[in-house]
Design an enzyme around this catalytic site. Sequence first.
Site, PDB file in Angstrom:
ATOM      1  N   ASP A  83       0.782  -1.283   0.168  1.00  0.00           N
ATOM      2  CA  ASP A  83       0.044   0.119  -0.136  1.00  0.00           C
ATOM      3  C   ASP A  83       0.703   1.290   0.054  1.00  0.00           C
ATOM      4  O   ASP A  83       1.546   1.568   1.024  1.00  0.00           O
ATOM      5  CB  ASP A  83      -1.088  -0.006   1.316  1.00  0.00           C
ATOM      6  CG  ASP A  83      -1.675   1.313   1.351  1.00  0.00           C
ATOM      7  OD1 ASP A  83      -1.933   1.761   0.282  1.00  0.00           O
ATOM      8  OD2 ASP A  83      -2.327   1.371   2.542  1.00  0.00           O
ATOM      9  N   ASP A 142      -2.169   5.699  -5.182  1.00  0.00           N
ATOM     10  CA  ASP A 142      -2.176   4.676  -4.243  1.00  0.00           C
ATOM     11  C   ASP A 142      -2.592   3.406  -4.667  1.00  0.00           C
ATOM     12  O   ASP A 142      -3.529   3.195  -5.174  1.00  0.00           O
ATOM     13  CB  ASP A 142      -3.376   5.472  -3.280  1.00  0.00           C
ATOM     14  CG  ASP A 142      -3.280   4.656  -2.015  1.00  0.00           C
ATOM     15  OD1 ASP A 142      -2.871   3.561  -1.743  1.00  0.00           O
ATOM     16  OD2 ASP A 142      -4.469   4.896  -1.361  1.00  0.00           O
TER      17      ASP A 142
END
Length: 381
Positions: A92, A274
């Site tokens: 992430d 992201d």
Amino acid sequence: MRCLVVLLAALALSQASGITRIPLHKGKTLRKALKERGLLEDFLQRQQYAVSSKYSSLGKVAREPLTSYLDSQYFGKIYIGTPPQEFTVVFDTGSSDLWVPSIYCKSNVCKNHHRFDPRKSSTFRNLGKPLSIHYGTGSMEGFLGYDTVTVSNIVDPNQTVGLSTEQPGEVFTYSEFDGILGLAYPSLASEYSVPVFDNMMDRHLVARDLFSVYMDRNGQGSMLTLGAIDPSYYTGSLHWVPVTLQQYWQFTVDSVTINGVAVACVGGCQAILDTGTSVLFGPSSDILKIQMAIGATENRYGEFDVNCGNLRSMPTVVFEINGRDYPLSPSAYTSKDQGFCTSGFQGDNNSELWILGDVFIREYYSVFDRANNRVGLAKAI
């Protein structure tokens, strides 16, 4: 066949040059799993969905909504301890901590996943510091320790690891991943925690202080590469964009246009690249303009659907970034499931920040360059 050839070539290059590669598996999103069980509508109402809360916290306590990972769908394997214990994690770029469930977490949420047992690791050391990540309806409580973390062929013998002892709600029961490995800047990490990639850089475990991500549209051959840029995953040239704030991988978007007309982000806006989010978020007012332009209508889940038969006539949405155009075609910004097509754009009432998730990254090979604090983008194969 093409994916197999690319994968074999990548593996050969990896062995020859010492490049570290982590294959990424494309799985079912948590959103889809909840929808299949009839739980999504109730979950969204209880969570008061605000993706922006993932991107608004600094300091000793991390704060992330459960919905932050509602749309994550690319996962990879890591190993913790001696002998190694296996975990599936979201890599992430929108967070910085590494955490997995521990055997001390007794809820169904944890029991349904791999749980780390420190007693079975000869290299584990308890740091004696608490870890708390606040979610919408509760907290993930745990503690920090040191242990050996193995990511592909990289072995880091002294990495901080968060171990959960309590996780809120039942939502993670249905996730395909066990935990999170954050790849954002260290300023986002919890107190006493050092991000995995920072440790790798400090210990010279990577050839270069950067990593890159390729997300295959069909889920086969997706790859996270540590310490290298792999030209076999993109066409043309990489174009660089400076990071504007060294917390997330944040940069300036000049505008968002349709048919040459600016419909959103007029005058410029800030965006985050992201890998932990599959869709593309923006301020609700801007996203609504895009939904109207592509002919999308809202459903009872707060998602926007489009007529699958209209894809060929729908417009291309173009992001202008650092003077260059990055178009997203209808096939890129929509997903089809059981005969329904859903827009990959979603609005957030609580933030002016844009989040470019997998919808964007699948189209553009992405390089995250810590040495020069910049992001590189090129058309993915």
